[in-house]
Design an enzyme around this catalytic site. Structure first.
Site, PDB file in Angstrom:
ATOM      1  N   ARG A  45       0.874  -1.184   0.000  1.00 38.44           N
ATOM      2  CA  ARG A  45       0.000   0.000   0.000  1.00 38.44           C
ATOM      3  C   ARG A  45       0.902   1.222   0.000  1.00 38.44           C
ATOM      4  O   ARG A  45       2.116   1.092   0.120  1.00 38.44           O
ATOM      5  CB  ARG A  45      -1.024   0.005   1.160  1.00 38.44           C
ATOM      6  CG  ARG A  45      -0.663  -0.662   2.426  1.00 38.44           C
ATOM      7  CD  ARG A  45       0.486  -0.069   3.166  1.00 38.44           C
ATOM      8  NE  ARG A  45       0.320   1.363   3.372  1.00 38.44           N
ATOM      9  CZ  ARG A  45       1.276   2.213   3.601  1.00 38.44           C
ATOM     10  NH1 ARG A  45       2.540   1.799   3.675  1.00 38.44           N
ATOM     11  NH2 ARG A  45       1.041   3.491   3.788  1.00 38.44           N
ATOM     12  N   GLY A  46       0.288   2.400  -0.148  1.00 38.79           N
ATOM     13  CA  GLY A  46       1.089   3.615  -0.311  1.00 38.79           C
ATOM     14  C   GLY A  46       1.218   3.882  -1.809  1.00 38.79           C
ATOM     15  O   GLY A  46       1.540   2.969  -2.586  1.00 38.79           O
ATOM     16  N   ALA A  47       0.933   5.138  -2.199  1.00 41.56           N
ATOM     17  CA  ALA A  47       0.759   5.443  -3.622  1.00 41.56           C
ATOM     18  C   ALA A  47       1.929   5.018  -4.520  1.00 41.56           C
ATOM     19  O   ALA A  47       1.724   4.290  -5.500  1.00 41.56           O
ATOM     20  CB  ALA A  47       0.455   6.940  -3.784  1.00 41.56           C
ATOM     21  N   ARG A  88      -7.442  -0.018  -6.602  1.00 44.23           N
ATOM     22  CA  ARG A  88      -7.664   1.077  -5.640  1.00 44.23           C
ATOM     23  C   ARG A  88      -7.816   2.380  -6.439  1.00 44.23           C
ATOM     24  O   ARG A  88      -7.009   2.655  -7.321  1.00 44.23           O
ATOM     25  CB  ARG A  88      -6.492   1.168  -4.635  1.00 44.23           C
ATOM     26  CG  ARG A  88      -6.386  -0.106  -3.781  1.00 44.23           C
ATOM     27  CD  ARG A  88      -5.522   0.076  -2.575  1.00 44.23           C
ATOM     28  NE  ARG A  88      -6.099   1.004  -1.618  1.00 44.23           N
ATOM     29  CZ  ARG A  88      -5.424   1.509  -0.596  1.00 44.23           C
ATOM     30  NH1 ARG A  88      -4.146   1.213  -0.423  1.00 44.23           N
ATOM     31  NH2 ARG A  88      -6.012   2.325   0.252  1.00 44.23           N
ATOM     32  N   GLN A 198      -1.782   2.558   9.967  1.00 47.91           N
ATOM     33  CA  GLN A 198      -0.492   2.579   9.257  1.00 47.91           C
ATOM     34  C   GLN A 198       0.592   3.285  10.071  1.00 47.91           C
ATOM     35  O   GLN A 198       1.773   2.965   9.948  1.00 47.91           O
ATOM     36  CB  GLN A 198      -0.640   3.292   7.898  1.00 47.91           C
ATOM     37  CG  GLN A 198      -1.424   2.523   6.854  1.00 47.91           C
ATOM     38  CD  GLN A 198      -2.891   2.912   6.845  1.00 47.91           C
ATOM     39  OE1 GLN A 198      -3.446   3.299   7.867  1.00 47.91           O
ATOM     40  NE2 GLN A 198      -3.534   2.791   5.701  1.00 47.91           N
ATOM     41  N   ASP A 239      -1.638  10.744  -2.036  1.00 52.10           N
ATOM     42  CA  ASP A 239      -2.089   9.747  -3.016  1.00 52.10           C
ATOM     43  C   ASP A 239      -2.416  10.378  -4.354  1.00 52.10           C
ATOM     44  O   ASP A 239      -2.374   9.715  -5.387  1.00 52.10           O
ATOM     45  CB  ASP A 239      -3.292   8.987  -2.467  1.00 52.10           C
ATOM     46  CG  ASP A 239      -2.830   8.105  -1.333  1.00 52.10           C
ATOM     47  OD1 ASP A 239      -2.716   8.611  -0.206  1.00 52.10           O
ATOM     48  OD2 ASP A 239      -2.521   6.933  -1.601  1.00 52.10           O
ATOM     49  N   ASN A 249      -4.853  12.659   0.730  1.00 56.81           N
ATOM     50  CA  ASN A 249      -3.974  11.771   1.516  1.00 56.81           C
ATOM     51  C   ASN A 249      -4.859  11.049   2.531  1.00 56.81           C
ATOM     52  O   ASN A 249      -6.079  11.266   2.604  1.00 56.81           O
ATOM     53  CB  ASN A 249      -2.854  12.576   2.187  1.00 56.81           C
ATOM     54  CG  ASN A 249      -1.780  11.658   2.774  1.00 56.81           C
ATOM     55  OD1 ASN A 249      -1.323  10.725   2.117  1.00 56.81           O
ATOM     56  ND2 ASN A 249      -1.402  11.887   4.016  1.00 56.81           N
ATOM     57  N   LYS A 250      -4.228  10.195   3.298  1.00 63.05           N
ATOM     58  CA  LYS A 250      -4.948   9.349   4.258  1.00 63.05           C
ATOM     59  C   LYS A 250      -5.956  10.141   5.089  1.00 63.05           C
ATOM     60  O   LYS A 250      -5.672  11.260   5.526  1.00 63.05           O
ATOM     61  CB  LYS A 250      -3.906   8.671   5.157  1.00 63.05           C
ATOM     62  CG  LYS A 250      -4.434   7.740   6.220  1.00 63.05           C
ATOM     63  CD  LYS A 250      -5.358   6.675   5.682  1.00 63.05           C
ATOM     64  CE  LYS A 250      -4.784   5.852   4.564  1.00 63.05           C
ATOM     65  NZ  LYS A 250      -5.819   5.051   3.843  1.00 63.05           N
TER      66      LYS A 250
HETATM   67  O1  MRU Z   1      -4.361   3.312   2.312  1.00 61.14           O
HETATM   68  P1  MRU Z   1      -2.881   3.464   2.161  1.00 61.14           P
HETATM   69  O2  MRU Z   1      -2.095   2.863   3.263  1.00 61.14           O
HETATM   70  O3  MRU Z   1      -2.410   3.010   0.783  1.00 61.14           O
HETATM   71  O4  MRU Z   1      -2.648   5.029   2.221  1.00 61.14           O
HETATM   72  C1  MRU Z   1      -1.359   5.535   2.092  1.00 61.14           C
HETATM   73  C2  MRU Z   1      -1.265   6.998   2.270  1.00 61.14           C
HETATM   74  O5  MRU Z   1      -2.240   7.685   2.460  1.00 61.14           O
HETATM   75  C3  MRU Z   1       0.097   7.622   2.111  1.00 61.14           C
HETATM   76  O6  MRU Z   1       0.217   8.736   2.916  1.00 61.14           O
HETATM   77  C4  MRU Z   1       0.294   8.026   0.652  1.00 61.14           C
HETATM   78  O7  MRU Z   1       0.034   6.952  -0.214  1.00 61.14           O
HETATM   79  C5  MRU Z   1       1.638   8.547   0.387  1.00 61.14           C
HETATM   80  S1  MRU Z   1       2.834   7.256   0.425  1.00 61.14           S
HETATM   81  C6  MRU Z   1       4.360   7.846   0.059  1.00 61.14           C
END
Ligand code: MRU
Length: 348
Positions: A45-47, A88, A198, A239, A249-250
């Site tokens: 996970r994470g963009a 996603r 996270q 993201d 973002n999250k």
């Molecule tokens: O749902 P996730 O864990 O994929 O969400 C991740 C985030 O919101 C991160 O902050 C974002 O992807 C940036 S990662 C460098």
């Protein structure tokens, strides 16, 4: 050094982030469908990490194609891209990587390459996407690290570290690592980031690996620690960043940004240009993922909320650009007005 996704002769290797911090287990995904499930199920996970994984998923799907007909090969690749594109919706790095791999395929086809040659070209481009991502994080770390003062504390939300990218640096945590590499003394306050945790599970784990001091707080403590003067900068990842600098973002990031403004604390966003979506004029157009309500009603098998309760589980929110002090990319530090400064970074 953390690299959460890797290409190997057996398939795509992923560190199973669902099990961290208590178990470090690697999975070998042998088909593109398994890679797609790995993204949907949050193995990775994470963009930026999602983008790298999708590129590897396409390369793997191409490698596994058994026919000899170019049209069948192209149809199969299209289906693979569609499958990965449904995993996603918010992280634009996913769609960025799919579009790049499609262009790579088209170019190789136009050059008259054979199916087996194209398979190799796609594998090489997926590896290049991965390497370029790590290089982007290194530059983000360098530019962002310069913005942090010595002896300061950074508050971060979610995990925007090596685990969330191609690896090594991370975006928000890359900024912290960049400042530490410059010899600055930096500590981190990590929001636990409900409901998926996270921050508690991944950011805390990552920083402990690097011996960077980290204090974990619940999300509802961030205003209090800011008011007490314990936070000198907020740094988060993203993201998807709209052309006008609105930042998805999250979930919970928006609250943190508003609190940072209230307390006069700079709010920095660190992300590679593959996260910037110039086709999205504003944050209004960014699709926000809604996830299974069980993430909120339960913690593992333990039920927290009454059976049948209505629940909203938005995975992301959008912080309006007016709260963003600067956006740090591999090209440098962009400041308002973002419509001009972000576009300029693409041209440089
Ligand atoms: O749902 P996730 O864990 O994929 O969400 C991740 C985030 O919101 C991160 O902050 C974002 O992807 C940036 S990662 C460098």
């Amino acid at each position: 050094m953390i690299i959460p996704v890797k290409w190997s002769d057996e398939g795509v290797e992923m560190l199973d982030q669902r099990l961290l911090p208590t178990e470090e287990k690697w999975l070998t995904l042998k088909t593109y469908a398994e890679v797609a499930d790995g993204i949907t199920d949050m193995v990775v996970r994470g963009a930026p990490a999602i983008g790298v994984s999708a590129a590897y998923g396409i390369a793997l799907g191409a490698k596994n194609f058994v026919g000899t007909n170019m049209t069948d090969f192209e149809d199969e690749l299209e289906y693979i891209c569609q499958t990965l594109g449904k995993t996603r919706p918010t992280a634009v790095n996913l769609f960025w990587a799919i579009a790049r791999m499609k262009r790579t395929f088209q170019k190789a086809k136009e050059e008259g390459k054979s199916i087996s040659e194209i398979k190799q070209v796609l594998i090489e481009d997926a590896k290049a996407i991965h390497e370029e991502d790590i290089e982007s994080q290194r530059l983000i770390a360098k530019f962002g690290g310069e913005l942090l003062d010595d002896n300061s504390t950074v508050l971060t939300h979610c995990n925007a570290g090596a685990l969330a990218t191609g690896g090594v640096w991370g975006t928000a945590l890359g900024v912290v690592r960049g400042a530490v590499a410059d010899g600055k003394k930096i500590s981190v306050i990590a929001d636990e980031t409900r409901p998926y945790l996270q921050g508690a599970r991944l950011t805390a784990w990552e920083l402990l690996q690097d011996d960077i001091p980290v204090t974990l707080i619940t999300d509802n403590m961030s205003g209090h620690v800011m008011k007490k003067g314990r936070v000198q900068a907020v740094v988060v990842g993203s993201d998807r960043i709209a052309a006008n600098g609105d930042v998805a973002n999250k979930i919970g990031t928006y609250m943190v940004a508003v609190l940072a403004r209230q307390h006069g604390i700079p709010f920095y966003v660190a992300a590679p240009l593959s996260t910037v979506d110039l086709n999205c004029p504003t944050g209004e157009e960014i699709p926000i993922e809604e996830r299974n309500i069980r993430e909120i009603t339960h913690i593992q098998q333990i039920q927290l909320a009454p059976e049948g309760i209505d629940v909203s589980n938005y995975a992301f929110d959008v912080t309006p650009n007016e709260f963003v002090t600067a956006i740090i990319t591999e090209k440098g530090v962009a400041r308002a007005p973002y419509t001009e400064s972000l576009r300029k970074q693409f041209e440089d």
